[in-house]
Design a protein around this motif. Structure first.
Motif, PDB file in Angstrom:
ATOM      1  N   PRO A  51     -65.996  21.730  58.913  1.00  0.00           N
ATOM      2  CA  PRO A  51     -64.711  22.272  58.453  1.00  0.00           C
ATOM      3  C   PRO A  51     -64.417  21.873  57.007  1.00  0.00           C
ATOM      4  O   PRO A  51     -64.659  20.730  56.604  1.00  0.00           O
ATOM      5  CB  PRO A  51     -63.699  21.649  59.417  1.00  0.00           C
ATOM      6  N   ILE A  52     -63.926  22.835  56.233  1.00  0.00           N
ATOM      7  CA  ILE A  52     -63.677  22.618  54.810  1.00  0.00           C
ATOM      8  C   ILE A  52     -62.430  23.406  54.401  1.00  0.00           C
ATOM      9  O   ILE A  52     -62.203  24.517  54.883  1.00  0.00           O
ATOM     10  CB  ILE A  52     -64.919  23.031  53.969  1.00  0.00           C
ATOM     11  N   SER A  53     -61.617  22.824  53.537  1.00  0.00           N
ATOM     12  CA  SER A  53     -60.392  23.487  53.078  1.00  0.00           C
ATOM     13  C   SER A  53     -60.720  24.542  52.024  1.00  0.00           C
ATOM     14  O   SER A  53     -61.794  24.531  51.417  1.00  0.00           O
ATOM     15  CB  SER A  53     -59.421  22.463  52.487  1.00  0.00           C
ATOM     16  N   ARG A  54     -59.765  25.435  51.794  1.00  0.00           N
ATOM     17  CA  ARG A  54     -59.932  26.462  50.759  1.00  0.00           C
ATOM     18  C   ARG A  54     -60.146  25.813  49.404  1.00  0.00           C
ATOM     19  O   ARG A  54     -61.035  26.200  48.646  1.00  0.00           O
ATOM     20  CB  ARG A  54     -58.698  27.379  50.707  1.00  0.00           C
ATOM     21  N   LYS A  55     -59.361  24.790  49.115  1.00  0.00           N
ATOM     22  CA  LYS A  55     -59.449  24.119  47.820  1.00  0.00           C
ATOM     23  C   LYS A  55     -60.829  23.468  47.633  1.00  0.00           C
ATOM     24  O   LYS A  55     -61.451  23.598  46.580  1.00  0.00           O
ATOM     25  CB  LYS A  55     -58.349  23.053  47.721  1.00  0.00           C
ATOM     26  N   GLU A  56     -61.330  22.794  48.673  1.00  0.00           N
ATOM     27  CA  GLU A  56     -62.659  22.171  48.600  1.00  0.00           C
ATOM     28  C   GLU A  56     -63.755  23.224  48.463  1.00  0.00           C
ATOM     29  O   GLU A  56     -64.709  23.051  47.703  1.00  0.00           O
ATOM     30  CB  GLU A  56     -62.922  21.328  49.854  1.00  0.00           C
ATOM     31  N   LEU A  57     -63.603  24.303  49.197  1.00  0.00           N
ATOM     32  CA  LEU A  57     -64.595  25.384  49.148  1.00  0.00           C
ATOM     33  C   LEU A  57     -64.650  26.007  47.759  1.00  0.00           C
ATOM     34  O   LEU A  57     -65.737  26.213  47.203  1.00  0.00           O
ATOM     35  CB  LEU A  57     -64.235  26.424  50.199  1.00  0.00           C
ATOM     36  N   MET A  58     -63.493  26.257  47.178  1.00  0.00           N
ATOM     37  CA  MET A  58     -63.450  26.819  45.826  1.00  0.00           C
ATOM     38  C   MET A  58     -64.086  25.859  44.820  1.00  0.00           C
ATOM     39  O   MET A  58     -64.822  26.292  43.931  1.00  0.00           O
ATOM     40  CB  MET A  58     -62.009  27.131  45.428  1.00  0.00           C
ATOM     41  N   ALA A  59     -63.847  24.565  44.978  1.00  0.00           N
ATOM     42  CA  ALA A  59     -64.438  23.571  44.069  1.00  0.00           C
ATOM     43  C   ALA A  59     -65.960  23.565  44.205  1.00  0.00           C
ATOM     44  O   ALA A  59     -66.683  23.539  43.202  1.00  0.00           O
ATOM     45  CB  ALA A  59     -63.867  22.186  44.350  1.00  0.00           C
ATOM     46  N   GLN A  60     -66.459  23.616  45.433  1.00  0.00           N
ATOM     47  CA  GLN A  60     -67.913  23.628  45.660  1.00  0.00           C
ATOM     48  C   GLN A  60     -68.559  24.858  45.019  1.00  0.00           C
ATOM     49  O   GLN A  60     -69.677  24.785  44.519  1.00  0.00           O
ATOM     50  CB  GLN A  60     -68.233  23.609  47.163  1.00  0.00           C
ATOM     51  N   LEU A  61     -67.847  25.976  45.037  1.00  0.00           N
ATOM     52  CA  LEU A  61     -68.376  27.218  44.480  1.00  0.00           C
ATOM     53  C   LEU A  61     -68.090  27.360  42.985  1.00  0.00           C
ATOM     54  O   LEU A  61     -68.537  28.313  42.358  1.00  0.00           O
ATOM     55  CB  LEU A  61     -67.784  28.418  45.232  1.00  0.00           C
ATOM     56  N   GLY A  62     -67.322  26.435  42.428  1.00  0.00           N
ATOM     57  CA  GLY A  62     -66.983  26.498  41.006  1.00  0.00           C
ATOM     58  C   GLY A  62     -66.014  27.618  40.683  1.00  0.00           C
ATOM     59  O   GLY A  62     -66.071  28.200  39.596  1.00  0.00           O
ATOM     60  N   LEU A  63     -65.105  27.926  41.615  1.00  0.00           N
ATOM     61  CA  LEU A  63     -64.152  29.014  41.437  1.00  0.00           C
ATOM     62  C   LEU A  63     -62.757  28.462  41.173  1.00  0.00           C
ATOM     63  O   LEU A  63     -62.378  27.440  41.714  1.00  0.00           O
ATOM     64  CB  LEU A  63     -64.121  29.905  42.681  1.00  0.00           C
ATOM     65  N   ASN A  64     -61.980  29.181  40.347  1.00  0.00           N
ATOM     66  CA  ASN A  64     -60.630  28.751  40.011  1.00  0.00           C
ATOM     67  C   ASN A  64     -59.553  29.745  40.427  1.00  0.00           C
ATOM     68  O   ASN A  64     -58.411  29.375  40.624  1.00  0.00           O
ATOM     69  CB  ASN A  64     -60.499  28.531  38.495  1.00  0.00           C
ATOM     70  N   HIS A  65     -59.891  31.015  40.548  1.00  0.00           N
ATOM     71  CA  HIS A  65     -58.910  32.060  40.805  1.00  0.00           C
ATOM     72  C   HIS A  65     -58.767  32.289  42.315  1.00  0.00           C
ATOM     73  O   HIS A  65     -59.657  32.826  42.959  1.00  0.00           O
ATOM     74  CB  HIS A  65     -59.329  33.351  40.091  1.00  0.00           C
TER      75      HIS A  65
END
Length: 115
Positions: A51-65
């Protein structure tokens, strides 16, 4: 302002269904014989093993938007049944996390076995 639209090729995923009969209209909740996983989803799914949060997932993918992430990654993965919410009754919860479904796990195993 301007809008940039990027089209990426899809990564195809076919399950070995053996002698399973063809999918019919009544099978809408079942896995189909042919699923298309975009390159974005293929990039995201390995991070959803636990399980992973949206914020953590975006950080792992290098996404900001956030909105782009929801439209291109999160919603397609949820709609395809590849990931699920850990709190399905509270989609807006600040404690919401995402994890692979059984279908997502099968896709990831198949992809890893082909690598």
């Amino acid at each position: 302002g301007s809008i940039v639209i990027t089209f990426r090729p899809a990564v195809e995923f076919e399950e070995d269904l053996g002698s399973t009969p063809p999918v019919t209209a009544q099978d809408t909740d079942q896995d189909t014989a042919h699923d298309v996983v975009t390159s974005e989803l293929a990039r995201m799914l390995p991070y959803c093993v636990s399980p992973i949060s949206r914020k953590e997932l975006m950080a792992q993918l290098g996404l900001n938007h956030v909105e782009n992430f929801r439209l291109v990654y999160l919603h397609p993965a949820l709609e395809a049944g590849l990931i699920e919410r850990t709190l399905p009754d509270k989609p807006q919860s600040k404690h919401q996390q995402y994890r692979l479904t059984e279908k997502g796990q099968r896709w990831l195993r198949k992809r890893n076995s082909e690598a």
